[in-house]
Design a protein around this motif. Structure first.
Motif, PDB file in Angstrom:
ATOM      1  N   UNK A   1       0.744  -1.126   0.030  1.00 24.63           N
ATOM      2  CA  UNK A   1      -0.100   0.051   0.102  1.00 24.63           C
ATOM      3  C   UNK A   1       0.784   1.217  -0.163  1.00 24.63           C
ATOM      4  N   UNK A   2       0.563   2.199  -0.678  1.00 28.21           N
ATOM      5  CA  UNK A   2       1.132   3.508  -0.779  1.00 28.21           C
ATOM      6  C   UNK A   2       0.696   4.326   0.685  1.00 28.21           C
ATOM      7  N   UNK A   3       1.516   5.191   1.021  1.00 30.53           N
ATOM      8  CA  UNK A   3       1.118   5.732   2.479  1.00 30.53           C
ATOM      9  C   UNK A   3      -0.350   6.495   2.446  1.00 30.53           C
ATOM     10  N   UNK A   4      -0.736   6.969   1.409  1.00 29.92           N
ATOM     11  CA  UNK A   4      -1.993   7.766   1.322  1.00 29.92           C
ATOM     12  C   UNK A   4      -3.213   6.719   1.310  1.00 29.92           C
ATOM     13  N   UNK A   5      -2.828   5.492   0.747  1.00 32.37           N
ATOM     14  CA  UNK A   5      -3.909   4.379   0.555  1.00 32.37           C
ATOM     15  C   UNK A   5      -4.114   3.798   2.146  1.00 32.37           C
ATOM     16  N   UNK A   6      -2.910   3.727   2.665  1.00 32.95           N
ATOM     17  CA  UNK A   6      -2.900   3.162   4.010  1.00 32.95           C
ATOM     18  C   UNK A   6      -3.806   4.251   5.038  1.00 32.95           C
ATOM     19  N   UNK A   7      -3.529   5.479   4.724  1.00 28.85           N
ATOM     20  CA  UNK A   7      -4.275   6.251   5.690  1.00 28.85           C
ATOM     21  C   UNK A   7      -5.906   6.466   5.068  1.00 28.85           C
ATOM     22  N   UNK A   8      -6.070   6.244   3.986  1.00 33.67           N
ATOM     23  CA  UNK A   8      -7.584   5.988   3.768  1.00 33.67           C
ATOM     24  C   UNK A   8      -8.069   4.722   4.226  1.00 33.67           C
ATOM     25  N   UNK A   9      -7.410   3.505   4.191  1.00 27.34           N
ATOM     26  CA  UNK A   9      -7.865   2.499   4.437  1.00 27.34           C
ATOM     27  C   UNK A   9      -8.042   2.268   6.137  1.00 27.34           C
ATOM     28  N   UNK A  10      -7.144   2.869   6.610  1.00 29.43           N
ATOM     29  CA  UNK A  10      -7.320   2.881   8.303  1.00 29.43           C
ATOM     30  C   UNK A  10      -8.415   3.901   8.419  1.00 29.43           C
ATOM     31  N   UNK A  11      -8.673   4.946   7.931  1.00 27.43           N
ATOM     32  CA  UNK A  11      -9.592   5.737   8.358  1.00 27.43           C
ATOM     33  C   UNK A  11     -10.835   5.153   8.130  1.00 27.43           C
ATOM     34  N   UNK A  12     -11.200   4.412   6.865  1.00 34.07           N
ATOM     35  CA  UNK A  12     -12.482   3.550   6.570  1.00 34.07           C
ATOM     36  C   UNK A  12     -12.607   2.649   7.904  1.00 34.07           C
ATOM     37  N   UNK A  13     -11.717   1.844   8.446  1.00 39.29           N
ATOM     38  CA  UNK A  13     -11.603   1.103   9.595  1.00 39.29           C
ATOM     39  C   UNK A  13     -12.262   1.817  10.768  1.00 39.29           C
ATOM     40  N   UNK A  14     -11.803   3.081  10.870  1.00 40.73           N
ATOM     41  CA  UNK A  14     -12.422   3.761  12.006  1.00 40.73           C
ATOM     42  C   UNK A  14     -13.872   4.578  11.989  1.00 40.73           C
ATOM     43  N   UNK A  15     -14.313   4.233  10.822  1.00 39.26           N
ATOM     44  CA  UNK A  15     -15.639   4.814  10.371  1.00 39.26           C
ATOM     45  C   UNK A  15     -15.777   6.118   9.842  1.00 39.26           C
ATOM     46  N   UNK A  16     -14.545   6.578   9.636  1.00 35.63           N
ATOM     47  CA  UNK A  16     -14.423   8.013   8.930  1.00 35.63           C
ATOM     48  C   UNK A  16     -15.002   7.990   7.439  1.00 35.63           C
ATOM     49  N   UNK A  17     -15.645   9.017   7.065  1.00 28.07           N
ATOM     50  CA  UNK A  17     -15.907   9.287   5.719  1.00 28.07           C
ATOM     51  C   UNK A  17     -14.744   9.297   4.564  1.00 28.07           C
ATOM     52  N   UNK A  18     -15.178   9.274   3.599  1.00 29.49           N
ATOM     53  CA  UNK A  18     -14.356   9.051   2.313  1.00 29.49           C
ATOM     54  C   UNK A  18     -14.092  10.610   1.619  1.00 29.49           C
TER      55      UNK A  18
END
Length: 339
Positions: free
Chosen positions: A160-177
């Motif tokens: 995963x790229x760093x930005x991809x990891x940020x977005x995927x982790x945020x999704x795990x935390x229930x944050x919007x896209x």
């Protein structure tokens, strides 16, 4: 010379006009965030269709903003890759067609070269050579830059790229896209030291990186604790800290390996304030400096494509009538420009 730049590699439609004497004359940007939000990520077919709708109107808006007519444009630069092939084809086809209709040359531009050169749009641009840390949703790499086109990849993410990891982790935390910026904002409320995430691949030599394991570590941490607001903020803090520390460690090694002291950070994640501060601290320690684009030019935009295209035109590079779209295009395969 005046260049029209077209960027349609993913989920932003960016149009700009750059003049080699007057600088940036026009900049138009449309983001598809709302379009993809319901799906939690970019849907390639929807992205392509939206580029079809938005590209021509944005070109018209940019021409009006710059008070330009077709005869004022000397060349058209379009993003040819890397990116989503359907999205790339929209910008490439429109760009090549306009160039043909206006009887001017066209040039395909490498998306990541555009990001790498984005700091050149600022009042205090970096001088060559430097180490570039390119961090976005699709790419994370550390590059030794001796000049335009003279790029050597020193290290990159193997997953995963760093930005991809940020977005995927945020999704795990229930944050919007898209969740990366929201996670960074949440991390500002976090407590240092409550959680500690690993710094992947920093215990071994080399400059390659891995971020997918941090997402798994975050998932396990979330599952093992109550989902109250402070815990979520503390997890966000620890995740962001681990990503930034990893990038700084790798960048420091790159500076030691190359003997360089100037750092350029570009790409969507370069807007992250924690990463900017950490790299500035590193630059101060080594007696160097760090450079980055203004926030609006961190994400995909037409200005960086127009600028990069300008440099390619000045090097005598033009394309034929073929429409080029190259979804996978290593940056170290570009032709160097010798001054």
């Amino acid at each position: 010379m005046r260049v029209l730049g077209i960027e349609t590699s993913c989920d932003e439609t960016g149009i700009a006009i750059y003049d080699d004497e007057q600088g940036l004359l026009a900049h138009q940007l449309y983001s598809q965030i709302e379009l993809h939000a319901d799906y939690g990520g970019v849907v390639p077919e929807l992205a392509s269709r939206d580029h079809v709708k938005k590209t021509i109107p944005l070109i018209q808006a940019a021409m009006a903003q710059a008070d330009c007519r077709p005869e004022d444009i000397d060349g058209v630069a379009y993003t040819a890759g890397p990116g989503l092939v359907g999205a790339l084809l929209v910008g490439a086809t429109i760009g090549r067609s306009l160039a043909y209709a206006w009887n001017v040359p066209a040039v395909p531009v490498h998306h990541m070269e555009g990001h790498l050169l984005a700091p050149m749009l600022e009042e205090n641009p970096p001088e060559f050579p430097f180490v570039a840390v390119l961090v976005s949703g699709g790419h994370t790499m550390i590059v030794e830059v001796q000049g335009i086109g003279a790029y050597q990849i020193l290290g990159e993410s193997i997953d995963d790229a760093a930005g991809e990891a940020f977005d995927k982790t945020a999704k795990l935390m229930g944050l919007d896209y898209p969740g990366g910026p929201l996670l960074a904002r949440l991390a500002e409320k976090g407590t240092q030291g409550r959680f500690r995430f690993p710094r992947p691949m920093t215990d071994r030599p080399g400059l390659d990186m891995s971020f997918s394991g941090l997402k798994t570590f975050a998932a396990n941490t979330i599952a093992a604790h109550d989902n109250d607001e402070q815990t979520r903020a503390d997890i966000a803090y620890a995740f962001q800290e681990a990503v930034c520390d990893t990038l700084v460690i790798k960048c420091r090694r790159a500076l030691e390996q190359t003997g360089l002291k100037r750092i350029v950070i570009a790409g969507g994640v370069s807007a992250n304030q924690r990463l900017r501060a950490d790299l500035a601290q590193l630059a101060q320690k080594v007696g160097g400096a760090v450079y980055y684009p203004r926030t609006e030019f961190c994400t995909d935009n037409g200005a960086m494509i127009a600028y990069a295209g300008m440099q390619r035109f000045k090097n005598g590079e033009v394309s034929g009538l073929a429409v080029q779209a190259t979804p996978r295009w290593p940056i170290d395969q570009l032709q160097a420009i010798h001054s």
